[in-house]
Design a protein around this motif. Sequence first.
Motif, PDB file in Angstrom:
ATOM      1  N   SER A   5       0.951  -1.142   0.089  1.00  0.00           N
ATOM      2  CA  SER A   5       0.067   0.114   0.065  1.00  0.00           C
ATOM      3  C   SER A   5       0.932   1.275  -0.012  1.00  0.00           C
ATOM      4  N   GLU A   6       0.193   2.412   0.189  1.00  0.00           N
ATOM      5  CA  GLU A   6       0.871   3.618   0.190  1.00  0.00           C
ATOM      6  C   GLU A   6       1.913   3.789   1.493  1.00  0.00           C
ATOM      7  N   ASP A   7       1.481   3.062   2.288  1.00  0.00           N
ATOM      8  CA  ASP A   7       2.289   3.113   3.599  1.00  0.00           C
ATOM      9  C   ASP A   7       3.467   2.099   3.861  1.00  0.00           C
ATOM     10  N   THR A   8       3.594   1.109   3.142  1.00  0.00           N
ATOM     11  CA  THR A   8       4.539   0.232   2.888  1.00  0.00           C
ATOM     12  C   THR A   8       5.886   0.831   2.539  1.00  0.00           C
ATOM     13  N   SER A   9       6.834   0.513   3.456  1.00  0.00           N
ATOM     14  CA  SER A   9       8.253   0.907   3.375  1.00  0.00           C
ATOM     15  C   SER A   9       9.163  -0.107   2.832  1.00  0.00           C
ATOM     16  N   LEU A  10      10.077   0.221   1.778  1.00  0.00           N
ATOM     17  CA  LEU A  10      11.138  -0.681   1.487  1.00  0.00           C
ATOM     18  C   LEU A  10      12.267  -0.274   1.944  1.00  0.00           C
ATOM     19  N   LYS A  11      13.335  -1.112   2.367  1.00  0.00           N
ATOM     20  CA  LYS A  11      14.546  -0.766   2.921  1.00  0.00           C
ATOM     21  C   LYS A  11      15.473  -1.238   1.929  1.00  0.00           C
ATOM     22  N   ILE A  12      16.177  -0.308   1.213  1.00  0.00           N
ATOM     23  CA  ILE A  12      16.938  -0.410   0.129  1.00  0.00           C
ATOM     24  C   ILE A  12      18.278   0.431   0.451  1.00  0.00           C
ATOM     25  N   SER A  13      19.360  -0.314   0.446  1.00  0.00           N
ATOM     26  CA  SER A  13      20.571   0.356   0.821  1.00  0.00           C
ATOM     27  C   SER A  13      20.920   1.207  -0.257  1.00  0.00           C
ATOM     28  N   VAL A  14      22.013   2.157  -0.067  1.00  0.00           N
ATOM     29  CA  VAL A  14      22.437   3.272  -0.971  1.00  0.00           C
ATOM     30  C   VAL A  14      23.197   2.554  -2.417  1.00  0.00           C
ATOM     31  N   LYS A  15      24.109   1.556  -1.769  1.00  0.00           N
ATOM     32  CA  LYS A  15      24.825   0.724  -2.410  1.00  0.00           C
ATOM     33  C   LYS A  15      24.170  -0.282  -3.552  1.00  0.00           C
ATOM     34  N   THR A  16      22.766  -0.671  -3.188  1.00  0.00           N
ATOM     35  CA  THR A  16      21.806  -1.273  -3.928  1.00  0.00           C
ATOM     36  C   THR A  16      21.403  -0.308  -5.066  1.00  0.00           C
ATOM     37  N   LEU A  17      20.890   0.899  -4.511  1.00  0.00           N
ATOM     38  CA  LEU A  17      20.323   1.901  -5.578  1.00  0.00           C
ATOM     39  C   LEU A  17      21.346   2.302  -6.639  1.00  0.00           C
ATOM     40  N   ILE A  18      22.659   2.583  -6.098  1.00  0.00           N
ATOM     41  CA  ILE A  18      23.605   2.977  -7.012  1.00  0.00           C
ATOM     42  C   ILE A  18      23.869   1.646  -8.036  1.00  0.00           C
ATOM     43  N   GLY A  19      23.837   0.436  -7.508  1.00  0.00           N
ATOM     44  CA  GLY A  19      24.104  -0.687  -8.615  1.00  0.00           C
ATOM     45  C   GLY A  19      22.977  -0.863  -9.365  1.00  0.00           C
ATOM     46  N   ALA A  21      21.180   1.533 -10.536  1.00  0.00           N
ATOM     47  CA  ALA A  21      21.292   2.681 -11.583  1.00  0.00           C
ATOM     48  C   ALA A  21      22.411   2.613 -12.512  1.00  0.00           C
ATOM     49  N   MET A  22      23.493   1.802 -11.914  1.00  0.00           N
ATOM     50  CA  MET A  22      24.728   1.652 -13.020  1.00  0.00           C
ATOM     51  C   MET A  22      24.076   0.473 -13.890  1.00  0.00           C
ATOM     52  N   GLY A  23      23.427  -0.321 -13.617  1.00  0.00           N
ATOM     53  CA  GLY A  23      22.950  -1.637 -14.444  1.00  0.00           C
ATOM     54  C   GLY A  23      22.064  -1.061 -15.370  1.00  0.00           C
ATOM     55  N   ILE A  24      21.218  -0.167 -15.201  1.00  0.00           N
ATOM     56  CA  ILE A  24      20.144   0.391 -15.897  1.00  0.00           C
ATOM     57  C   ILE A  24      20.980   1.395 -17.199  1.00  0.00           C
ATOM     58  N   ALA A  27      22.620  -0.926 -19.440  1.00  0.00           N
ATOM     59  CA  ALA A  27      21.758  -1.465 -20.397  1.00  0.00           C
ATOM     60  C   ALA A  27      21.517  -0.371 -21.354  1.00  0.00           C
ATOM     61  N   VAL A  28      21.018   0.803 -21.122  1.00  0.00           N
ATOM     62  CA  VAL A  28      20.727   1.827 -22.178  1.00  0.00           C
ATOM     63  C   VAL A  28      21.742   2.115 -23.032  1.00  0.00           C
ATOM     64  N   GLY A  29      23.112   2.353 -22.421  1.00  0.00           N
ATOM     65  CA  GLY A  29      24.205   2.413 -23.254  1.00  0.00           C
ATOM     66  C   GLY A  29      24.451   1.512 -24.410  1.00  0.00           C
ATOM     67  N   MET A  30      24.501   0.239 -23.815  1.00  0.00           N
ATOM     68  CA  MET A  30      24.486  -0.879 -24.879  1.00  0.00           C
ATOM     69  C   MET A  30      23.567  -0.728 -25.813  1.00  0.00           C
ATOM     70  N   TYR A  31      22.085  -0.594 -25.520  1.00  0.00           N
ATOM     71  CA  TYR A  31      21.043  -0.357 -26.478  1.00  0.00           C
ATOM     72  C   TYR A  31      21.315   0.566 -27.745  1.00  0.00           C
ATOM     73  N   TYR A  32      21.767   1.770 -27.177  1.00  0.00           N
ATOM     74  CA  TYR A  32      22.213   2.827 -28.232  1.00  0.00           C
ATOM     75  C   TYR A  32      23.252   2.463 -29.044  1.00  0.00           C
ATOM     76  N   ALA A  33      24.150   2.016 -28.316  1.00  0.00           N
ATOM     77  CA  ALA A  33      25.764   1.623 -29.115  1.00  0.00           C
ATOM     78  C   ALA A  33      24.931   0.404 -30.336  1.00  0.00           C
ATOM     79  N   LEU A  34      24.461  -0.462 -29.805  1.00  0.00           N
ATOM     80  CA  LEU A  34      23.565  -1.508 -30.957  1.00  0.00           C
ATOM     81  C   LEU A  34      22.971  -0.849 -31.896  1.00  0.00           C
ATOM     82  N   MET A  35      22.016   0.061 -31.652  1.00  0.00           N
ATOM     83  CA  MET A  35      21.220   0.829 -32.453  1.00  0.00           C
ATOM     84  C   MET A  35      22.221   1.538 -33.628  1.00  0.00           C
TER      85      MET A  35
END
Length: 94
Positions: A5-19, A21-24, A27-35
């Motif tokens: 629900s709106e009140d549900t909280s997720l506990k995600i570390s900063v390392k996980t968020l950075i990982g 973001a780097m993965g995304i 993937a986007v960089g490889m997509y544009y290079a392939l195109m």
Amino acid sequence: MKELSEDTSLKISVKTLIGIAMGIAAAVGMYYALMKEIEVAKELPEPTISRTEFDLKDQMIRDAVMNTQKQVEEISHDVKVIDERLFEIQQNQK
């Protein structure tokens, strides 16, 4: 099981968020290079096939088909011989 629900909280570390973001980003960089590579490949000239090369490849394929047909006929003959021998063996055991 918990409901989300709106009140549900997720506990995600900063390392996980950075990982993530780097993965995304990777993937986007490889997509544009392939195109870009696909667009470059579209502009390349088509390879030319000479009549001689086409005739040689056509003859090679026809020879392969005929060779395969001969092999199938030989295998068919061998199967018939094996079937006859098996029938004889079964008759002798009775």
